[in-house]
Design a protein around this motif. Structure first.
Motif, PDB file in Angstrom:
ATOM      1  N   GLU A 471       0.827  -1.198   0.000  1.00  0.00           N
ATOM      2  CA  GLU A 471       0.000   0.000   0.000  1.00  0.00           C
ATOM      3  C   GLU A 471       0.864   1.252   0.000  1.00  0.00           C
ATOM      4  N   SER A 472       0.417   2.247  -0.765  1.00  0.00           N
ATOM      5  CA  SER A 472       1.115   3.534  -0.777  1.00  0.00           C
ATOM      6  C   SER A 472       0.376   4.518   0.126  1.00  0.00           C
ATOM      7  N   ILE A 473       1.063   5.571   0.526  1.00  0.00           N
ATOM      8  CA  ILE A 473       0.432   6.622   1.341  1.00  0.00           C
ATOM      9  C   ILE A 473      -0.752   7.217   0.580  1.00  0.00           C
ATOM     10  N   TRP A 474      -0.613   7.326  -0.764  1.00  0.00           N
ATOM     11  CA  TRP A 474      -1.711   7.871  -1.576  1.00  0.00           C
ATOM     12  C   TRP A 474      -2.962   6.993  -1.424  1.00  0.00           C
ATOM     13  N   ASP A 475      -2.811   5.675  -1.529  1.00  0.00           N
ATOM     14  CA  ASP A 475      -3.956   4.768  -1.425  1.00  0.00           C
ATOM     15  C   ASP A 475      -4.637   4.895  -0.062  1.00  0.00           C
ATOM     16  N   ILE A 476      -3.831   5.034   0.981  1.00  0.00           N
ATOM     17  CA  ILE A 476      -4.396   5.142   2.333  1.00  0.00           C
ATOM     18  C   ILE A 476      -5.123   6.475   2.502  1.00  0.00           C
ATOM     19  N   ALA A 477      -4.513   7.548   2.013  1.00  0.00           N
ATOM     20  CA  ALA A 477      -5.143   8.866   2.140  1.00  0.00           C
ATOM     21  C   ALA A 477      -6.463   8.907   1.393  1.00  0.00           C
ATOM     22  N   THR A 485      -0.247  14.792   2.550  1.00  0.00           N
ATOM     23  CA  THR A 485       0.504  15.719   3.405  1.00  0.00           C
ATOM     24  C   THR A 485       0.122  15.549   4.871  1.00  0.00           C
ATOM     25  N   ALA A 486      -1.182  15.406   5.124  1.00  0.00           N
ATOM     26  CA  ALA A 486      -1.639  15.259   6.509  1.00  0.00           C
ATOM     27  C   ALA A 486      -1.070  13.992   7.151  1.00  0.00           C
ATOM     28  N   ILE A 487      -1.049  12.879   6.410  1.00  0.00           N
ATOM     29  CA  ILE A 487      -0.525  11.617   6.973  1.00  0.00           C
ATOM     30  C   ILE A 487       0.977  11.707   7.212  1.00  0.00           C
ATOM     31  N   THR A 488       1.726  12.222   6.230  1.00  0.00           N
ATOM     32  CA  THR A 488       3.181  12.289   6.392  1.00  0.00           C
ATOM     33  C   THR A 488       3.577  13.233   7.511  1.00  0.00           C
ATOM     34  N   GLU A 489       2.861  14.356   7.681  1.00  0.00           N
ATOM     35  CA  GLU A 489       3.189  15.282   8.767  1.00  0.00           C
ATOM     36  C   GLU A 489       2.803  14.707  10.125  1.00  0.00           C
ATOM     37  N   GLU A 490       1.648  14.056  10.215  1.00  0.00           N
ATOM     38  CA  GLU A 490       1.203  13.480  11.483  1.00  0.00           C
ATOM     39  C   GLU A 490       2.149  12.384  11.959  1.00  0.00           C
ATOM     40  N   ASN A 491       2.687  11.612  11.005  1.00  0.00           N
ATOM     41  CA  ASN A 491       3.553  10.487  11.357  1.00  0.00           C
ATOM     42  C   ASN A 491       5.039  10.806  11.159  1.00  0.00           C
ATOM     43  N   ARG A 492       5.330  12.059  10.843  1.00  0.00           N
ATOM     44  CA  ARG A 492       6.714  12.498  10.643  1.00  0.00           C
ATOM     45  C   ARG A 492       7.472  11.549   9.706  1.00  0.00           C
ATOM     46  N   LEU A 493       6.822  11.294   8.585  1.00  0.00           N
ATOM     47  CA  LEU A 493       7.390  10.365   7.612  1.00  0.00           C
ATOM     48  C   LEU A 493       8.281  11.098   6.621  1.00  0.00           C
ATOM     49  N   GLU A 494       9.299  10.381   6.206  1.00  0.00           N
ATOM     50  CA  GLU A 494      10.093  10.839   5.074  1.00  0.00           C
ATOM     51  C   GLU A 494       9.695  10.012   3.861  1.00  0.00           C
ATOM     52  N   GLU A 495      10.100  10.463   2.696  1.00  0.00           N
ATOM     53  CA  GLU A 495       9.711   9.795   1.456  1.00  0.00           C
ATOM     54  C   GLU A 495      10.166   8.344   1.473  1.00  0.00           C
ATOM     55  N   GLY A 496       9.227   7.426   1.189  1.00  0.00           N
ATOM     56  CA  GLY A 496       9.547   6.005   1.108  1.00  0.00           C
ATOM     57  C   GLY A 496       9.510   5.286   2.440  1.00  0.00           C
ATOM     58  N   CYS A 500       5.427  -0.070   6.643  1.00  0.00           N
ATOM     59  CA  CYS A 500       5.321  -1.350   7.350  1.00  0.00           C
ATOM     60  C   CYS A 500       5.155  -1.163   8.853  1.00  0.00           C
ATOM     61  N   ARG A 501       4.626   0.015   9.299  1.00  0.00           N
ATOM     62  CA  ARG A 501       4.354   0.206  10.720  1.00  0.00           C
ATOM     63  C   ARG A 501       3.011   0.901  10.878  1.00  0.00           C
ATOM     64  N   MET A 502       2.583   1.000  12.089  1.00  0.00           N
ATOM     65  CA  MET A 502       1.280   1.611  12.345  1.00  0.00           C
ATOM     66  C   MET A 502       1.313   3.078  11.962  1.00  0.00           C
ATOM     67  N   LEU A 503       0.213   3.518  11.324  1.00  0.00           N
ATOM     68  CA  LEU A 503       0.072   4.917  10.924  1.00  0.00           C
ATOM     69  C   LEU A 503      -1.109   5.526  11.676  1.00  0.00           C
ATOM     70  N   MET A 504      -0.953   6.789  12.009  1.00  0.00           N
ATOM     71  CA  MET A 504      -2.067   7.579  12.578  1.00  0.00           C
ATOM     72  C   MET A 504      -2.679   8.402  11.435  1.00  0.00           C
ATOM     73  N   ILE A 505      -3.987   8.172  11.227  1.00  0.00           N
ATOM     74  CA  ILE A 505      -4.688   8.863  10.145  1.00  0.00           C
ATOM     75  C   ILE A 505      -5.490  10.007  10.758  1.00  0.00           C
ATOM     76  N   PRO A 506      -5.076  11.253  10.536  1.00  0.00           N
ATOM     77  CA  PRO A 506      -5.799  12.379  11.144  1.00  0.00           C
ATOM     78  C   PRO A 506      -7.110  12.670  10.429  1.00  0.00           C
ATOM     79  N   ARG A 507      -8.056  13.277  11.165  1.00  0.00           N
ATOM     80  CA  ARG A 507      -9.327  13.689  10.566  1.00  0.00           C
ATOM     81  C   ARG A 507      -9.126  15.011   9.859  1.00  0.00           C
ATOM     82  N   MET A 508      -9.729  15.150   8.707  1.00  0.00           N
ATOM     83  CA  MET A 508      -9.658  16.423   7.967  1.00  0.00           C
ATOM     84  C   MET A 508     -10.665  17.411   8.521  1.00  0.00           C
TER      85      MET A 508
END
Length: 508
Positions: A471-477, A485-496, A500-508
């Motif tokens: 799964e890609s971040i795009w598919d999850i968003a 942007t919201a998912i990567t900022e909430e989880n402090r993710l870098e590209e790539g 393979c770990r738990m993600l926090m999905i923020p409410r828009m």
């Protein structure tokens, strides 16, 4: 509700008409009184000469003539060449062709048979195939960017060679040519081969300046009572302006020149010797103009606020990956079947064909050319032997899908007598080509936002999600109606990272 879509075009040159017209040539020809009788026919040539072409009310009209050349010997063994012409006018229904389309016309000989009726008369039966093609530029619109209404876009940057113009111009080159001082005067013309050699195409203010040379190889029977065949070479400069609406200095181009007809008249010089040749070469210059660009396409989209409908299409895109000019040598041996050769009077080439294919990541350009020799044997008898030479040119182009636009011509030919009964013939083929990478792009061409179908916000302040490895971040968003942007900022993710770990999905 305010939202905007920005669009760009992907442009290609496409064929809208491609047809062959068969023109039968049946003629009963009687020699005029001033021409010697036919004792032995060496060979007969048939050439289709295109003079004019036009398009009107869904009909393409082609006018020209068949040029018949009979090479023979008279009773005393003297070599002769007699010419005759048969005019033709043909048309083709082409309802899908438009007035501004680019027309390309050419002719080739399919076959010719000659039957000697008596020393003053012969029959010709042959066929000329007239190729009629029409092309135009088509534009396919794709969305480049979106803004407003909570629209999210998955973008991709691609390299394309957008077609800007395709145009063809008929022109003629006319000049009075004079043989050099050390050349014998002309008794009869055997053949005139016209071969274009382009040196430059300059794009200026929606015009293409095409420059080069037209090389004329004139084979003639000398008027010196020695019954020999001479070759004189002349060069006519090519300088033509072709209108290319849409092309400018920042573009690249592909240019080809096709010879349609060669007309000539022999004339006497001031001393009365036949040493002047009034030649007119009819030709067509075709220029295709491309602009290399990077454009952004959208392969997927959704809105965090509204339901949307996307129009999706598979768009064909081309990108120029290679442009080259190269040569290919083909050779074969000729045998005089036991008769001893005293002299080779001339080497003639005609009927050049070409095909394009792919093999093991290589571009393959192959075809055939017919080469003929007029020979004088040791007993004084003259003959003609002809063979078809095959050539093949290969070039590494990788495993990507590609198409090739090419032009081929005979650049040079030569022979070498290797034994009293054998001759080695070499023909050099020049190839000019543009190779385009071709890709089918899945792109969104239009988006409709349903204003009356507003999405219901998620009630949870945050959602915990364990993604699958593919799964890609795009598919999850997209699934959770949020943004990348919201998912990567909430989880402090870098590209790539973070797949393979738990993600926090923020409410828009």
């Amino acid at each position: 509700m305010d939202f905007s879509l920005k669009k760009e075009n992907i442009s290609n040159i496409v064929s809208v008409y491609d047809s062959n017209i068969s023109q039968n040539i049946d003629s009963d020809i009687t020699l005029p009184e001033y021409v010697d009788d036919i004792e032995t026919v060496l060979n007969c040539f048939l050439t289709g000469e295109i003079e004019t072409s036009s398009f009107n009310d869904g009909r393409i009209t082609v006018e020209g003539y068949a040029l018949i050349r009979l090479i023979y010997t008279s009773k005393n063994g003297t070599l002769h060449c007699f010419e005759s012409t048969v005019p033709f006018s043909r048309f083709a229904d082409a309802q899908n062709v438009e007035a501004n389309d680019c027309l390309s016309i050419s002719a080739c000989t399919q076959y010719v048979n000659c039957r000697l009726v008596n020393p003053r008369r012969f029959d010709i039966h042959g066929n000329i195939v007239i190729s009629v093609k029409a092309s135009r530029i088509t534009n396919q619109s794709v969305i480049n960017s979106v803004e407003g209404a909570g629209l999210q876009a998955r973008c991709r940057t691609v390299e394309v060679s957008n077609a800007c113009a395709v145009s063809e111009k008929a022109f003629s080159l006319s000049e009075v040519l004079e043989l050099s001082e050390d050349s014998p005067s002309i008794a009869q013309i055997i053949s005139i081969n016209a071969s274009p050699d382009l040196s430059e195409t300059k794009l200026i203010s929606q015009k293409a300046l095409v420059k080069g040379d037209m090389t004329l190889d004139v084979y003639y029977i000398a008027d010196d009572k020695q019954d020999k065949v001479c070759c004189a070479q002349f060069t006519l400069p090519i300088s033509q302006i072709v209108e290319t609406e849409g092309g400018d200095e920042g573009c690249c181009s592909q240019t080809s020149v096709t010879v349609c007809s060669v007309n000539y008249t022999v004339r006497a010089d001031s001393l009365g010797a036949i040493r002047l040749l009034d030649v007119s070469v009819g030709a067509r210059a075709k220029v295709s103009v491309f602009k290399n660009e990077e454009i952004q396409i959208i392969s997927d989209a959704y809105s965090t606020e509204y339901e949307i409908e996307c129009e999706r299409k598979n768009i064909q895109a081309r990108c120029l990956k290679d442009q080259f000019s190269d040569t290919c040598l083909c050779r074969t041996g000729f045998s005089s079947t036991g008769k001893e050769i005293a002299n080779v009077l001339s080497l003639l080439t005609r009927e050049l064909t070409s095909n394009t294919s792919r093999r093991d990541g290589k571009l393959i350009i192959n075809g055939t050319v017919r080469a003929g020799l007029i020979i004088e044997y040791s007993d004084g008898e003259k003959g003609y032997i002809e063979k078809t030479l095959e050539y093949e040119y290969s070039r590494e182009e990788g495993n990507e899908e590609f198409i090739c636009e090419k032009s081929v011509r005979v650049n040079a030919s030569s022979f070498l007598v290797t034994s009293p009964t054998n001759i080695d013939v070499r023909v050099e083929i020049e190839i000019e080509a543009c190779v385009f990478k071709e890709e089918c792009l899945a792109a969104i061409t239009d988006i409709a936002v349903k204003e009356d179908c507003k999405k219901t916000p998620c009630r949870a302040a945050i959602t915990l999600y364990y993604p699958n490895k593919d799964e890609s971040i795009w598919d999850i968003a997209k699934r959770y109606n949020t943004t990348v942007t919201a998912i990567t900022e909430e989880n402090r993710l870098e590209e790539g990272a973070g797949k393979c770990r738990m993600l926090m999905i923020p409410r828009m």
